[in-house]
Design a protein around this motif. Structure first.
Motif, PDB file in Angstrom:
ATOM      1  N   ILE A   1      -0.288   8.679   2.516  1.00 32.00           N
ATOM      2  CA  ILE A   1       0.990   7.967   2.430  1.00 32.00           C
ATOM      3  C   ILE A   1       2.174   8.877   2.774  1.00 32.00           C
ATOM      4  O   ILE A   1       3.219   8.410   3.207  1.00 32.00           O
ATOM      5  CB  ILE A   1       1.135   7.308   1.034  1.00 32.00           C
TER       6      ILE A   1
ATOM      7  N   LYS B   1       3.103   6.572  -6.937  1.00 34.44           N
ATOM      8  CA  LYS B   1       3.382   6.461  -5.502  1.00 34.44           C
ATOM      9  C   LYS B   1       4.829   6.138  -5.146  1.00 34.44           C
ATOM     10  O   LYS B   1       5.342   6.677  -4.155  1.00 34.44           O
ATOM     11  CB  LYS B   1       2.431   5.428  -4.884  1.00 34.44           C
ATOM     12  N   PRO B   2       5.526   5.252  -5.880  1.00 36.93           N
ATOM     13  CA  PRO B   2       6.886   4.898  -5.470  1.00 36.93           C
ATOM     14  C   PRO B   2       7.807   6.111  -5.280  1.00 36.93           C
ATOM     15  O   PRO B   2       8.760   6.050  -4.503  1.00 36.93           O
ATOM     16  CB  PRO B   2       7.387   4.009  -6.618  1.00 36.93           C
TER      17      PRO B   2
ATOM     18  N   VAL C   1       0.840  -1.206   0.000  1.00 38.17           N
ATOM     19  CA  VAL C   1       0.000   0.000   0.000  1.00 38.17           C
ATOM     20  C   VAL C   1       0.873   1.252   0.000  1.00 38.17           C
ATOM     21  O   VAL C   1       0.598   2.214  -0.710  1.00 38.17           O
ATOM     22  CB  VAL C   1      -0.924   0.042   1.242  1.00 38.17           C
ATOM     23  N   ASN C   2       1.939   1.226   0.779  1.00 40.27           N
ATOM     24  CA  ASN C   2       2.804   2.386   0.928  1.00 40.27           C
ATOM     25  C   ASN C   2       3.792   2.562  -0.207  1.00 40.27           C
ATOM     26  O   ASN C   2       4.165   3.682  -0.539  1.00 40.27           O
ATOM     27  CB  ASN C   2       3.584   2.284   2.247  1.00 40.27           C
ATOM     28  N   ASP C   3       4.248   1.461  -0.785  1.00 41.63           N
ATOM     29  CA  ASP C   3       5.341   1.549  -1.760  1.00 41.63           C
ATOM     30  C   ASP C   3       4.866   1.722  -3.199  1.00 41.63           C
ATOM     31  O   ASP C   3       5.428   2.524  -3.936  1.00 41.63           O
ATOM     32  CB  ASP C   3       6.244   0.314  -1.669  1.00 41.63           C
ATOM     33  N   GLU C   4       3.884   0.928  -3.620  1.00 38.18           N
ATOM     34  CA  GLU C   4       3.468   1.058  -5.021  1.00 38.18           C
ATOM     35  C   GLU C   4       1.978   0.835  -5.241  1.00 38.18           C
ATOM     36  O   GLU C   4       1.557   0.633  -6.374  1.00 38.18           O
ATOM     37  CB  GLU C   4       4.306   0.172  -5.938  1.00 38.18           C
ATOM     38  N   SER C   5       1.166   0.904  -4.190  1.00 39.27           N
ATOM     39  CA  SER C   5      -0.291   0.772  -4.275  1.00 39.27           C
ATOM     40  C   SER C   5      -0.738  -0.646  -4.572  1.00 39.27           C
ATOM     41  O   SER C   5      -1.397  -1.278  -3.763  1.00 39.27           O
ATOM     42  CB  SER C   5      -0.919   1.705  -5.310  1.00 39.27           C
ATOM     43  N   CYS C   6      -0.378  -1.133  -5.776  1.00 36.88           N
ATOM     44  CA  CYS C   6      -0.835  -2.462  -6.172  1.00 36.88           C
ATOM     45  C   CYS C   6       0.014  -2.904  -7.355  1.00 36.88           C
ATOM     46  O   CYS C   6       0.639  -2.091  -8.011  1.00 36.88           O
ATOM     47  CB  CYS C   6      -2.314  -2.433  -6.568  1.00 36.88           C
ATOM     48  N   PRO C   7       0.023  -4.214  -7.640  1.00 35.61           N
ATOM     49  CA  PRO C   7       0.682  -4.667  -8.870  1.00 35.61           C
ATOM     50  C   PRO C   7      -0.172  -4.289 -10.069  1.00 35.61           C
ATOM     51  O   PRO C   7      -1.343  -3.944  -9.918  1.00 35.61           O
ATOM     52  CB  PRO C   7       0.746  -6.189  -8.694  1.00 35.61           C
TER      53      PRO C   7
ATOM     54  N   ARG D   1       0.290   0.956 -13.636  1.00 37.74           N
ATOM     55  CA  ARG D   1       1.426   1.251 -12.766  1.00 37.74           C
ATOM     56  C   ARG D   1       2.640   1.754 -13.551  1.00 37.74           C
ATOM     57  O   ARG D   1       3.598   1.020 -13.792  1.00 37.74           O
ATOM     58  CB  ARG D   1       1.831   0.049 -11.875  1.00 37.74           C
TER      59      ARG D   1
ATOM     60  N   GLN E   1       4.864   7.243   5.200  1.00 35.19           N
ATOM     61  CA  GLN E   1       6.244   6.982   4.760  1.00 35.19           C
ATOM     62  C   GLN E   1       7.257   7.808   5.554  1.00 35.19           C
ATOM     63  O   GLN E   1       8.353   7.332   5.856  1.00 35.19           O
ATOM     64  CB  GLN E   1       6.398   7.268   3.258  1.00 35.19           C
TER      65      GLN E   1
END
Lengths: 397, 397
Positions: free
Chosen positions: B126, B100-101, A263-269, B244, B130
């Protein structure tokens, strides 16, 4: 700009420099035989391609759950249950944008600063980098070369364990060595894990890349499933390295933490690629099998020539797509004692491009034997034969 | 398992619970009007879809550089140069698996533990998560409601700056408020950044989502380009939330560090999607423009009804796809003083589902006004009118 202090502890994959040098040499009009790449020069199976494209047409282009779509979590759990002798459910699976993200997230979820982490060296260089970046202490272990092949240095592992050791990274079907541990090594390693209350990252990136028999997962050992996170990836089996899809599989408690990191790093694949991968898992496997058949022919061609070189020892691995020849004698004979000198001399003399020991973790000062790594995943059989014949002649000259 | 201590500092997007409740309510046979989603119910432009599929057919399915393919780094640099009044080259662009990343990687690259980071609250949750997860101190700033709309609380920001303040996160074209700062606020903010030697994350996720005029980037201010990392994303403009793909754009020194983090975290972004996005950037923009036209109609429909509700104030934003009505009076009148009580009562009475203040960072104890957030990106105009009419009747009952 003021770069943060932690960046000084961040490593990289130095093998990228090898790719760059090979590309530069090719750009000068030279033939390059690319054995440095752990990538596949084969198309992704049509099941995956068609499934992904259908999903785009079906509108699977918006956000999806951070842990991935339920259908693929379920399918992957069933797949791993069938091959690993352990029952997993969808709640034990969290999808990732590739295999690699599981390394960093496993450490984020389970390692505190100052914890000691056992990791293979030679091994995938990102273990060492991520352990140190996140404030852990990277404690290497190795494999010992014998007349029949390599064995895991269990005594060395045991001697390295202190009251600060918390985690073990185990990459059976190993990159770069192509080594696979027999049942007995799994048992002895599991005994150490139980005795010292460790948690394990089982990097199974090459689980399905094998040429005979069946892979035995470390989680088959008693009590290991509840202590282990599996790194699963679609990259190798389905020739999907550039698609970026994998998963972390393990106890629900840690999988939930890793999903929160998602959730924090990239939301979702990516959404639609999960449907493509699902079609790949559940559809016709003939293209996957054909890929393995091709790799086996390449392995045999490469191993035959490498092991015929005077002063080179090269075992025949039953898994991965790597060879790890011992070139101590050749390097000595040619007076090229520096790994990079040897690699560059071979490249410029023959066009054969490969990585060496130094690209897979910091060598220990007491290492005496010298090894290089040949990947046969990105080069066709005819090129393998042409390139390695030139390499043999150069080694023996 | 022993979960690492740092995980106790990790936050999440609590808005996911709102989605889950709305889905559960719909599963009981109720009509749900989905205003809680920051996702788009529109197809990705055919330029992107066709470009991606062509790239798969062309074999762009293997690894690619960690920073992304050169072609898209070049194209994105040109695009941002044209719209931002600052010259960027490919070396200023590092691709990411989403928008987001960049948040986490910006902090990894530039924040030391104990550093204070200014961030908008209400804001994307976030940021707070973070900053704290990575050991920083999250220092909130806000916007002040006036008769003409919201203004940035520059005095509040200045009063919060200490000798430990290092970074500022600025999300102009703001989620959840839909606020955009005029030139004067950019100037005053830039003066503070210069005076206190800060670095900036400019979250430009909604840069292209606008209904009149042109967006002014914070990097247009003198000296700001060399102190700012831009969060760029394809998610909103190209309806690619589930694909993404995004980028971090800024000074080469920090972009190189972020590329090295990419090597460690996920190897590289998806290969063929970068070609699809490149086709989207360079191809016909009519589908992109049509999307904005549709969103504008939705915005007008939603704002008209919301601002007609007795006791509700709702400004008309020129950007984003969010509305941030002040519902203080309605909540008081209905005796629903808890945000979650108000949200659930509205959902169960009308089917209208939305997020509120509490989903966008920890509220400060001295906040008196109450706000909810309506996203009109995932709901058609007819549904907007039907749902918000029910909501109006409920508010006024």
């Amino acid at each position: 700009m003021r770069i943060a202090n932690r960046i000084s502890r961040l490593g990289t994959e130095t093998a990228f420099a090898v790719s760059a040098e090979a590309a530069a040499f090719a750009a000068q009009g030279n033939t390059v035989f690319p054995f440095h790449l752990g990538d596949l020069n084969m198309p992704t199976p049509s099941t995956v391609v068609d499934g992904s494209f259908k999903a785009i047409k079906d509108g699977k282009t918006g956000y999806n759950p951070s842990a991935g779509i339920p259908e693929i979590r379920e399918a992957l759990a069933a797949n791993v249950t069938a091959t690993h002798g352990v029952t997993y459910g969808w709640e034990n699976v969290v999808m990732q944008p590739g295999g690699k993200p599981t390394i960093g997230k496993f450490l984020m979820a389970l390692m505190n600063p100052g914890d000691e982490v056992l990791y293979p060296n030679p091994g995938f260089p990102i273990y060492e980098s991520q352990i140190e970046f996140q404030g852990g202490v990277a404690v290497p272990y190795s494999y010992i070369e014998g007349p029949e092949g390599f064995t895991l240095d269990i005594e060395g592992i045991e001697a390295s364990i202190t009251d600060k050791t918390r985690l073990l990274i185990f990459n059976d079907l190993q990159n770069p060595m192509g080594v696979e541990s027999p049942q007995g090594e799994h048992e002895r390693l599991a005994a150490l894990v139980r005795k010292h209350d460790l948690y394990v990252l089982a990097d199974e990136a090459y689980f399905d890349m094998r040429y005979s028999g069946a892979t035995r997962s470390f989680v088959e050992q008693p009590d290991m499933a509840e202590r282990t996170v599996i790194l699963y990836t679609f990259s190798k089996k389905f020739a999907m390295t550039g698609w970026r899809l994998g998963a972390s599989i393990g106890p629900k408690e840690v999988v939930d933490v890793i999903a929160k990191i998602n959730v924090n790093d990239e939301s979702c694949p990516n959404h639609f690629i999960q449907y493509g991968a699902l079609a790949g898992l559940e559809g016709d496997q003939s293209e996957v099998h054909a890929m393995i058949d091709t790799l086996k022919i390449r392995r045999d061609a490469a191993t035959t020539i490498l092991s015929s070189i005077d002063g080179v020892t090269c075992f025949l691995p039953e898994s991965t797509f790597y060879l790890w020849p011992n070139v101590t004698e050749v390097m000595g004979r040619k007076g090229l004692n520096d790994y990079e000198d040897f690699r560059r001399s071979a490249l410029h003399a023959t066009g054969v491009s490969f990585c060496s020991r130094i690209h897979f973790g910091r060598p220990s000062p007491d290492e005496k034997s010298r090894y290089i790594r040949f990947a046969y995943s990105g080069i066709d059989t005819a090129q393998i034969e042409e390139g390695l014949t030139l390499f043999k002649d150069w080694c023996e000259a």
